[in-house]
Design a protein around this motif. Structure first.
Motif, PDB file in Angstrom:
ATOM      1  N   ALA A  88      -2.782   6.191  10.877  1.00 24.71           N
ATOM      2  CA  ALA A  88      -4.039   6.940  10.704  1.00 24.71           C
ATOM      3  C   ALA A  88      -5.027   6.113   9.883  1.00 24.71           C
ATOM      4  O   ALA A  88      -6.242   6.134  10.143  1.00 24.71           O
ATOM      5  CB  ALA A  88      -3.766   8.280  10.033  1.00 24.71           C
ATOM      6  N   ASP A  89      -4.496   5.382   8.905  1.00 25.08           N
ATOM      7  CA  ASP A  89      -5.365   4.560   8.061  1.00 25.08           C
ATOM      8  C   ASP A  89      -5.973   3.411   8.844  1.00 25.08           C
ATOM      9  O   ASP A  89      -7.158   3.084   8.660  1.00 25.08           O
ATOM     10  CB  ASP A  89      -4.562   4.017   6.881  1.00 25.08           C
ATOM     11  N   LEU A  90      -5.192   2.786   9.716  1.00 25.32           N
ATOM     12  CA  LEU A  90      -5.732   1.691  10.541  1.00 25.32           C
ATOM     13  C   LEU A  90      -6.869   2.204  11.418  1.00 25.32           C
ATOM     14  O   LEU A  90      -7.907   1.548  11.551  1.00 25.32           O
ATOM     15  CB  LEU A  90      -4.618   1.106  11.412  1.00 25.32           C
ATOM     16  N   LYS A  91      -6.663   3.375  11.981  1.00 24.21           N
ATOM     17  CA  LYS A  91      -7.716   3.976  12.801  1.00 24.21           C
ATOM     18  C   LYS A  91      -8.958   4.270  11.964  1.00 24.21           C
ATOM     19  O   LYS A  91     -10.099   3.993  12.386  1.00 24.21           O
ATOM     20  CB  LYS A  91      -7.198   5.261  13.445  1.00 24.21           C
ATOM     21  N   THR A 271       8.935  -2.045   1.991  1.00 25.35           N
ATOM     22  CA  THR A 271       8.085  -1.943   3.181  1.00 25.35           C
ATOM     23  C   THR A 271       6.796  -1.205   2.869  1.00 25.35           C
ATOM     24  O   THR A 271       5.696  -1.646   3.238  1.00 25.35           O
ATOM     25  CB  THR A 271       8.849  -1.220   4.316  1.00 25.35           C
ATOM     26  N   ALA A 272       6.919  -0.096   2.162  1.00 24.26           N
ATOM     27  CA  ALA A 272       5.721   0.666   1.775  1.00 24.26           C
ATOM     28  C   ALA A 272       4.816  -0.163   0.871  1.00 24.26           C
ATOM     29  O   ALA A 272       3.579  -0.171   1.032  1.00 24.26           O
ATOM     30  CB  ALA A 272       6.133   1.956   1.076  1.00 24.26           C
ATOM     31  N   ASP A 273       5.410  -0.880  -0.088  1.00 25.70           N
ATOM     32  CA  ASP A 273       4.614  -1.725  -0.986  1.00 25.70           C
ATOM     33  C   ASP A 273       3.898  -2.825  -0.205  1.00 25.70           C
ATOM     34  O   ASP A 273       2.745  -3.156  -0.497  1.00 25.70           O
ATOM     35  CB  ASP A 273       5.516  -2.357  -2.050  1.00 25.70           C
ATOM     36  N   LYS A 274       4.584  -3.389   0.789  1.00 22.94           N
ATOM     37  CA  LYS A 274       3.977  -4.445   1.603  1.00 22.94           C
ATOM     38  C   LYS A 274       2.819  -3.894   2.419  1.00 22.94           C
ATOM     39  O   LYS A 274       1.780  -4.554   2.565  1.00 22.94           O
ATOM     40  CB  LYS A 274       5.034  -5.050   2.530  1.00 22.94           C
ATOM     41  N   PHE A 275       2.972  -2.683   2.936  1.00 22.93           N
ATOM     42  CA  PHE A 275       1.889  -2.044   3.672  1.00 22.93           C
ATOM     43  C   PHE A 275       0.647  -1.913   2.786  1.00 22.93           C
ATOM     44  O   PHE A 275      -0.473  -2.264   3.189  1.00 22.93           O
ATOM     45  CB  PHE A 275       2.316  -0.653   4.155  1.00 22.93           C
ATOM     46  N   LEU A 276       0.864  -1.393   1.587  1.00 21.93           N
ATOM     47  CA  LEU A 276      -0.251  -1.151   0.674  1.00 21.93           C
ATOM     48  C   LEU A 276      -0.882  -2.459   0.211  1.00 21.93           C
ATOM     49  O   LEU A 276      -2.118  -2.567   0.100  1.00 21.93           O
ATOM     50  CB  LEU A 276       0.226  -0.333  -0.523  1.00 21.93           C
ATOM     51  N   LYS A 277      -0.048  -3.472  -0.056  1.00 24.12           N
ATOM     52  CA  LYS A 277      -0.567  -4.766  -0.487  1.00 24.12           C
ATOM     53  C   LYS A 277      -1.380  -5.419   0.613  1.00 24.12           C
ATOM     54  O   LYS A 277      -2.482  -5.950   0.369  1.00 24.12           O
ATOM     55  CB  LYS A 277       0.589  -5.676  -0.885  1.00 24.12           C
ATOM     56  N   THR A 278      -0.870  -5.395   1.837  1.00 22.90           N
ATOM     57  CA  THR A 278      -1.586  -5.991   2.974  1.00 22.90           C
ATOM     58  C   THR A 278      -2.880  -5.240   3.232  1.00 22.90           C
ATOM     59  O   THR A 278      -3.912  -5.843   3.530  1.00 22.90           O
ATOM     60  CB  THR A 278      -0.704  -5.968   4.233  1.00 22.90           C
ATOM     61  N   ARG A 279      -2.811  -3.936   3.106  1.00 19.29           N
ATOM     62  CA  ARG A 279      -4.016  -3.126   3.300  1.00 19.29           C
ATOM     63  C   ARG A 279      -5.089  -3.485   2.274  1.00 19.29           C
ATOM     64  O   ARG A 279      -6.268  -3.649   2.602  1.00 19.29           O
ATOM     65  CB  ARG A 279      -3.628  -1.651   3.174  1.00 19.29           C
ATOM     66  N   LYS A 280      -4.681  -3.626   1.024  1.00 22.91           N
ATOM     67  CA  LYS A 280      -5.611  -3.987  -0.040  1.00 22.91           C
ATOM     68  C   LYS A 280      -6.242  -5.347   0.220  1.00 22.91           C
ATOM     69  O   LYS A 280      -7.470  -5.529   0.064  1.00 22.91           O
ATOM     70  CB  LYS A 280      -4.875  -4.003  -1.382  1.00 22.91           C
ATOM     71  N   GLU A 281      -5.416  -6.315   0.617  1.00 20.43           N
ATOM     72  CA  GLU A 281      -5.924  -7.663   0.908  1.00 20.43           C
ATOM     73  C   GLU A 281      -6.862  -7.655   2.105  1.00 20.43           C
ATOM     74  O   GLU A 281      -7.876  -8.369   2.117  1.00 20.43           O
ATOM     75  CB  GLU A 281      -4.742  -8.608   1.168  1.00 20.43           C
TER      76      GLU A 281
END
Length: 423
Positions: A88-91, A271-281
């Motif tokens: 949903a966030d990617l969208k 995995t969740a932390d990686k999602f959030l980190k990648t999203r932030k970057e």
């Protein structure tokens, strides 16, 4: 006179011989009857032992299977929850930046010096443009993209993916998987499996099995006392060996489960932390380009990925609550409306009394906030903890509610999960 005496002696001897034969016959018959009783006695003791451990095995097999399914459903449920958030966030991000690009093109599109700037901004926000910032976020959260962060987590919780953590755990619990722990447990308790513990006991107790204790007894190679002593030792030792084997197998499966829980929960969090980190970057990269070329940044909403410390499974479905369950004095409390709806009950809230009445079929529950006295079909029940308000949410004791509505409630301490099975 001598002849007469001789006849009398012969007659007496004849009578004595006859009596001896008769007594011997009676003795043999009595001994044989007793022998048959002893054979049946030992046969019964073995059968009772076999039944006892067979029942324990079936209970263990059922529990092991349940615990495996609990973990699998917890992990897939949390994966789905995590995927829903990031998808949903990617969208949201794609639409946000695309709308912004349209506005910027309307404003600067006709100016040549902005053409490449708009192109760069467009590329970086495009989730399908290879090597773009949004593409990096897109593949990180894509469970089907080989070697992505989500793909790695998805692989490890997939029981059908060879060598995965969940695959190894599944095989350990599978009584039909050769060399698995449950397979070894199954064979140890199988009287038809050559050289198994139960096979050895069955044969030792079998009067027709060559060279066994009871066979030796039946043929007269052992006295009753000798046979009884040997069988007592064999059955006592066999019981001890069976219990030790059971303990060892179950300990091994518990260890496998614990390692699986620790490994997969840690991987889930990473995995969740990686999602959030990648999203932030990703957002930072796109925002920096926008600020560089167009002088400002957009307002972007943040996201959070959290997993309930206390989980609830209902019919193997992981339930998410806006207000996570809490534990009060050893009792789990869950949001009132959500749990009643999940269990198929209708509720009526009384604002004046601060009470709730729930109905399902012929079952009626009455609870009052802060009161330990509840009612089930008009009968007063004393609760360990009352229904109460937690962060503006009405929370009710899940075990009392579930069992009152005909559901079975179990607690899985290893994953800290309330497991509810309803009809």
């Amino acid at each position: 006179m001598h002849a007469v005496y001789k006849k009398r002696v012969n007659a007496v001897l004849s009578i004595m011989l006859s009596m001896a034969v008769l007594l011997g016959s009676l003795f043999i018959t009595s001994e044989r009857t007793y022998a048959d009783d002893f054979v049946e006695e030992i046969k019964g003791e073995y059968q009772a032992l076999y039944k006892e451990f067979s029942n324990l095995y079936e209970e263990d097999k059922t529990q092991v299977s349940k615990e495996y399914n609990w973990l699998l459903n917890i992990l897939t449920g949390e994966q789905d929850k995590m995927a829903q958030i990031v998808d949903a966030d990617l969208k949201y991000l794609t639409e946000l930046f695309k709308e912004d690009l349209n506005q910027l093109e309307s404003k600067y599109g006709k100016q040549r010096e902005y053409r490449e700037k708009l192109n760069e901004y467009s590329r970086q926000m495009n989730p399908n443009y290879s090597s773009s910032a949004m593409w990096t976020y897109n593949i990180t959260i894509n469970r089907n993209y080989s070697s992505s962060t989500h793909w790695i987590f998805n692989k490890e919780i997939n029981p059908n993916y060879s060598s995965s953590t969940m695959w190894s755990y599944k095989n350990a619990t599978n009584p039909n998987y050769s060399s698995g722990t449950m397979w070894a447990y199954t064979n140890a308790f199988n009287p038809n499996y050559s050289s198994s513990l139960m096979w050895g006991l069955r044969n030792e107790s079998n009067a027709n099995y060559s060279s066994s204790t009871m066979w030796s007894y039946r043929l007269g190679y052992l006295t009753l006392a000798e046979a009884r002593e040997k069988m007592d030792r064999a059955l006592t030792k066999g019981t001890k060996n069976l219990q030790e084997a059971r303990d060892n197998y179950m300990s091994s499966i518990t260890k496998t489960r614990k390692n699986s829980v620790v490994t997969l929960f840690e991987l889930r969090d990473k995995t969740a932390d990686k999602f959030l980190k990648t999203r932030k970057e990703t957002v930072e990269t796109i925002q920096a380009i926008r600020e560089k070329h167009f002088g400002s940044r957009l307002k972007v909403e943040s996201i959070a990925i959290k997993f309930d410390p206390i989980k609830v499974l209902i019919n193997n479905n992981l339930i998410s609550f806006e207000q996570p369950p809490v534990i009060k004095n050893g009792n789990t409390l869950v949001p009132m409306r959500a749990i009643f709806e999940q269990l198929g009950a209708t509720i009526k809230w009384n604002q004046e009394e601060y009470s709730v009445t729930a109905t399902k079929g012929d079952q009626t529950i009455y609870l009052k906030i802060g009161d330990k006295k509840a009612q089930l079909n008009g009968k007063t029940i004393e609760l360990d903890v009352p229904a109460q308000i937690v962060k503006a949410n009405t929370m009710v004791p899940v075990r009392f509610i579930s069992e009152s509505l005909g559901a079975l409630v179990e607690w899985d301490d290893m994953t800290r999960t309330v497991v509810i099975s309803k009809e």
